[in-house]
Design a protein around this motif. Sequence first.
Motif, short mmCIF file in Angstrom:
data_model
loop_
_atom_site.label_atom_id
_atom_site.label_comp_id
_atom_site.label_asym_id
_atom_site.label_seq_id
_atom_site.Cartn_x
_atom_site.Cartn_y
_atom_site.Cartn_z
N ARG A 242 0.83 -1.21 0.00
CA ARG A 242 0.00 0.00 0.00
C ARG A 242 0.86 1.25 0.00
N ARG B 6 0.43 4.04 1.46
CA ARG B 6 0.67 4.63 2.78
C ARG B 6 1.91 4.01 3.42
N ARG C 206 5.20 5.37 1.83
CA ARG C 206 5.66 6.67 2.31
C ARG C 206 6.52 6.54 3.56
N TRP C 207 6.22 5.52 4.38
CA TRP C 207 7.00 5.31 5.59
C TRP C 207 8.29 4.53 5.31
N ARG D 33 6.14 11.48 -1.69
CA ARG D 33 4.77 11.99 -1.76
C ARG D 33 4.49 12.59 -3.14
#
Length: 448
Positions: A268, A270, A273-274, A319
């Motif tokens: 995913r 999300r 991004r981490w 991002r």
Amino acid sequence: MPAHQATSVAPRQAPSWGRRLVGIEGLRGMAALTVIAFHVGHLTTPQVATVGQFHVLQYFNQGLTLFFVLSGFLLFRPFVSSLIAGSRRPTARRFWTNRALRIFPAYIVIVLVVNALGFSKTPNAGVEHPYGVVHGWQLLIDTLLLQGLQPMTLRTGIEVAWTLSVELSFYLVLPVLAAVGFWLARRRLPALVGALTPPLVLLVGALAGRYLLFEKLQGMGPVDAFAAQWGPTWTAVVARSLFLHADLFAYGMLAAVLYVLIESGHIRRRAVRWMRPFFALGALLALYGFFQGWGGAYGDGLVAITAALILLTAVVPGRNDKPGILGLFLELAPVRWFGLISYSAYLWHLPIIRWVQTNLPAAQDSRRGFLLSLALVLVLTTAFSALTYYAVETPALKLKAWFMARAKLRRAEAEPEQAPAADLVPVATPDAESEAGAADPKPVNVGV
């Protein structure tokens, strides 16, 4: 997603041999620059390269590790993309043809010019070989990159060519290991198992090889150990082979698996991004461990892990799908351009250093002497490399594209007619099919 659950998520973009990723050319350029700086320091100003402010130069030979990691990543990625998508496996014949067109044209031209100028390394019973002109069988062996197969010719011709022999060995092995991965996926195992099998096989084999070499060198002094690994010995033949360098490619291959999972949407966004900050932190930790000697005989592996994580930091978008700071730096025009000519630069730089040593006054073994030598070698290397890139490498790459177009045409002609001509409508753009010969994606059990 549970490991037992099948998924039919298709990649956002079809796998392609030719699609450029952010920062790749820049990383190649950085790898070439570090190797050049290492050899300039080691050969022209050895005291500066080992003590004082510039002692870090002794580690710049690890630019070669970055080259191997990049090869593992870039060349394994199309296989992983096809496997995860459930599409046709890239053909070994086209893969080997592309690799031959990438490696041999510039190499053959440069090795022949270097030999004609009298700067080929010739066979000798000692670790340090004299330089001159080679003829007959020896020239043929050097030209075909076969010098790594026996002790007496291990480092003849262009001295760094042994690394190309390692690359060629990887090219021969990769499609075979990839075929094993596809075979496993056809046995209803998760596609991820098939994708991880080739790099893990190489990793385990290389770690075993490094352990055996470590045992072989136990009890030897530094001089004897160096002679065993670099002289005309069978130990050196093994030490300069894929057997002891396969792990460096494997870390790049593992990075390719992770990148394809990200690219295809199986991880995913999300979570992605981490990931990027952890890539950077992991690279710093692995590099710190290398300098602290944590790896011991496996220290190159820590550098390879560092290189793989830096690579992921560069190519995985941040991002809004924008490159990060590292990616932006690597995409600067001068950095990227030097990356384009980096293969020629890698081949030219050592003969140029030898020419400088032979024909110009010796550089003072000082920081000023090192910087002057480095500047001169970079200017000459860049000039010769640009010449061979535009005159030899670029036409060869165009020939490679021609072969790809011919292969696509043959596949199109071989496909059975699906409908009357009047009813045919476009169902896919040309980019929807992989240059490697991918078919339409099928639902596959990825295992993530």
